[in-house]
Motif scaffolding. Structure first.
Motif, PDB file in Angstrom:
ATOM      1  N   LEU A  67       0.831  -1.199   0.000  1.00 51.63           N
ATOM      2  CA  LEU A  67       0.000   0.000   0.000  1.00 51.63           C
ATOM      3  C   LEU A  67       0.871   1.257   0.000  1.00 51.63           C
ATOM      4  O   LEU A  67       0.671   2.179  -0.801  1.00 51.63           O
ATOM      5  CB  LEU A  67      -0.938   0.004   1.205  1.00 51.63           C
ATOM      6  CG  LEU A  67      -2.122  -0.964   1.139  1.00 51.63           C
ATOM      7  CD1 LEU A  67      -2.758  -1.138   2.512  1.00 51.63           C
ATOM      8  CD2 LEU A  67      -3.166  -0.471   0.130  1.00 51.63           C
ATOM      9  N   ARG A  68       1.863   1.278   0.872  1.00 53.06           N
ATOM     10  CA  ARG A  68       2.712   2.464   0.981  1.00 53.06           C
ATOM     11  C   ARG A  68       3.557   2.670  -0.276  1.00 53.06           C
ATOM     12  O   ARG A  68       3.733   3.800  -0.729  1.00 53.06           O
ATOM     13  CB  ARG A  68       3.599   2.363   2.218  1.00 53.06           C
ATOM     14  CG  ARG A  68       2.822   2.388   3.522  1.00 53.06           C
ATOM     15  CD  ARG A  68       3.715   2.477   4.727  1.00 53.06           C
ATOM     16  NE  ARG A  68       4.338   3.790   4.837  1.00 53.06           N
ATOM     17  CZ  ARG A  68       5.111   4.179   5.839  1.00 53.06           C
ATOM     18  NH1 ARG A  68       5.364   3.351   6.832  1.00 53.06           N
ATOM     19  NH2 ARG A  68       5.634   5.385   5.862  1.00 53.06           N
ATOM     20  N   LEU A  72      -0.974   4.441  -1.486  1.00 49.20           N
ATOM     21  CA  LEU A  72      -2.376   4.192  -1.175  1.00 49.20           C
ATOM     22  C   LEU A  72      -2.621   4.129   0.332  1.00 49.20           C
ATOM     23  O   LEU A  72      -1.768   3.671   1.089  1.00 49.20           O
ATOM     24  CB  LEU A  72      -2.831   2.871  -1.800  1.00 49.20           C
ATOM     25  CG  LEU A  72      -2.736   2.758  -3.321  1.00 49.20           C
ATOM     26  CD1 LEU A  72      -3.018   1.325  -3.766  1.00 49.20           C
ATOM     27  CD2 LEU A  72      -3.696   3.735  -4.001  1.00 49.20           C
ATOM     28  N   ARG A  73      -3.800   4.569   0.736  1.00 49.73           N
ATOM     29  CA  ARG A  73      -4.247   4.382   2.113  1.00 49.73           C
ATOM     30  C   ARG A  73      -5.539   3.573   2.077  1.00 49.73           C
ATOM     31  O   ARG A  73      -6.276   3.602   1.082  1.00 49.73           O
ATOM     32  CB  ARG A  73      -4.472   5.727   2.810  1.00 49.73           C
ATOM     33  CG  ARG A  73      -3.200   6.562   2.893  1.00 49.73           C
ATOM     34  CD  ARG A  73      -3.469   7.919   3.518  1.00 49.73           C
ATOM     35  NE  ARG A  73      -3.725   7.810   4.952  1.00 49.73           N
ATOM     36  CZ  ARG A  73      -4.038   8.852   5.727  1.00 49.73           C
ATOM     37  NH1 ARG A  73      -4.154  10.059   5.179  1.00 49.73           N
ATOM     38  NH2 ARG A  73      -4.231   8.705   7.030  1.00 49.73           N
ATOM     39  N   ALA A  74      -5.809   2.851   3.145  1.00 43.02           N
ATOM     40  CA  ALA A  74      -6.979   1.973   3.148  1.00 43.02           C
ATOM     41  C   ALA A  74      -7.570   1.889   4.547  1.00 43.02           C
ATOM     42  O   ALA A  74      -6.933   2.252   5.538  1.00 43.02           O
ATOM     43  CB  ALA A  74      -6.585   0.573   2.656  1.00 43.02           C
ATOM     44  N   MET A  98      -2.991   3.935   7.814  1.00 41.00           N
ATOM     45  CA  MET A  98      -4.280   3.326   7.524  1.00 41.00           C
ATOM     46  C   MET A  98      -5.300   3.686   8.612  1.00 41.00           C
ATOM     47  O   MET A  98      -4.948   4.122   9.696  1.00 41.00           O
ATOM     48  CB  MET A  98      -4.134   1.806   7.419  1.00 41.00           C
ATOM     49  CG  MET A  98      -3.026   1.349   6.472  1.00 41.00           C
ATOM     50  SD  MET A  98      -3.182   2.045   4.800  1.00 41.00           S
ATOM     51  CE  MET A  98      -1.467   2.037   4.267  1.00 41.00           C
ATOM     52  N   ARG A 203      -3.249  -8.101  -3.018  1.00 37.53           N
ATOM     53  CA  ARG A 203      -1.985  -7.381  -2.783  1.00 37.53           C
ATOM     54  C   ARG A 203      -1.230  -7.178  -4.096  1.00 37.53           C
ATOM     55  O   ARG A 203      -0.719  -6.095  -4.365  1.00 37.53           O
ATOM     56  CB  ARG A 203      -1.132  -8.162  -1.786  1.00 37.53           C
ATOM     57  CG  ARG A 203       0.124  -7.441  -1.343  1.00 37.53           C
ATOM     58  CD  ARG A 203       0.748  -8.129  -0.148  1.00 37.53           C
ATOM     59  NE  ARG A 203       1.246  -9.467  -0.434  1.00 37.53           N
ATOM     60  CZ  ARG A 203       0.713 -10.580   0.048  1.00 37.53           C
ATOM     61  NH1 ARG A 203      -0.338 -10.551   0.851  1.00 37.53           N
ATOM     62  NH2 ARG A 203       1.234 -11.765  -0.263  1.00 37.53           N
ATOM     63  N   LEU A 206      -2.431  -4.227  -6.348  1.00 40.29           N
ATOM     64  CA  LEU A 206      -2.346  -2.838  -5.899  1.00 40.29           C
ATOM     65  C   LEU A 206      -1.599  -1.892  -6.842  1.00 40.29           C
ATOM     66  O   LEU A 206      -2.062  -0.769  -7.064  1.00 40.29           O
ATOM     67  CB  LEU A 206      -1.746  -2.784  -4.495  1.00 40.29           C
ATOM     68  CG  LEU A 206      -2.667  -3.325  -3.390  1.00 40.29           C
ATOM     69  CD1 LEU A 206      -1.955  -3.324  -2.046  1.00 40.29           C
ATOM     70  CD2 LEU A 206      -3.951  -2.499  -3.307  1.00 40.29           C
TER      71      LEU A 206
END
Length: 234
Positions: A67-68, A72-74, A98, A203, A206
């Motif tokens: 994510l990082r 991206l944030r989730a 997050m 994953r 992403l």
């Protein structure tokens, strides 16, 4: 009489030219730095909510890294039993930027439980996440997306807004990485997609999800407790 080393006229001209060149090259660098942030902000014409259920798990660190790496944030809908067993991973979620939310304690079919049992599932998860350093969740996702008036009422008593989803990635059902990317491509402004903490295919998707969102002017945002829709991070 000489008072010091003589400076050749040619050398002086050369030094002035070097200084002038350095000053000229510094100007565009300054302008670029000043305009970069507004350009990034202007790129977000809408927001979507990326959500991952069932953590924290042995996959959480890898998910956070992915994510990082992709900017991206989730929102992480954690099970209380796993938050209690892995408090360091809950803190890692927060440190990675997050948002941590409630996904019941043991992932039961809440609509088949009594009001007291539903309350226990929700309240114990609130406590487990808070004790682990995840703050007090404001969002709640019932397992399997199953809900009714009693589930909603109990969640509301704990200050929680129920969040289901607009797009199901089907990662839980063995969806391929390509299929998950295609599912994310259906997201529109304010919508939420369901994925899972443990899914290797989610994953792996992403980087392409991030590229696809960016190409459409969408950014990964927070989920508003007021509206249940994805919004700009506060």
């Amino acid at each position: 009489m000489s008072t010091g080393p003589r400076r050749s006229p040619r050398r002086s001209v050369h030094r002035l030219a070097v200084v002038a060149t350095a000053l000229m090259s510094a100007v565009p660098l300054t302008l670029t730095a000043a305009t970069a942030a507004p350009e990034r902000a202007a790129a977000c014409t809408g927001y979507v909510g990326l959500t991952f259920d069932d953590g924290p798990s042995t996959s959480t660190q890898s998910l956070l890294t992915a994510l990082r790496q992709n900017g991206l944030r989730a929102t992480m809908f954690n099970q209380g039993q796993y938050a209690a067993a892995n408090p360091a991973l809950v803190r890692a979620q927060v440190t990675a930027g997050m948002w941590v939310a409630n996904h019941s304690y043991t992932h039961p079919h809440l609509t088949q439980l009594s009001q007291a049992q539903i309350d226990s599932e929700i309240s114990r998860t609130q406590a487990a996440i808070a004790s682990a350093g995840g703050g007090t969740p404001k969002l709640f996702r019932p397992p399997y997306g199953e809900t009714n008036a009693t589930v909603k009422a109990v969640a509301a008593r704990h200050g929680l807004t129920e969040i289901i989803w607009n797009v199901d990635s089907q990662d839980w059902n063995g969806a391929s990485t390509d299929a998950i990317v295609q599912a994310a491509a259906r997201l529109t402004n304010g919508q939420v997609i369901l994925m899972h903490d443990w899914s290797a295919n989610a994953r792996a998707a992403l980087p392409r999800i991030a590229q696809g969102l960016s190409a459409r002017g969408l950014c990964a945002g927070a989920i508003s407790p007021q509206t249940g829709r994805a919004v700009a991070p506060g």
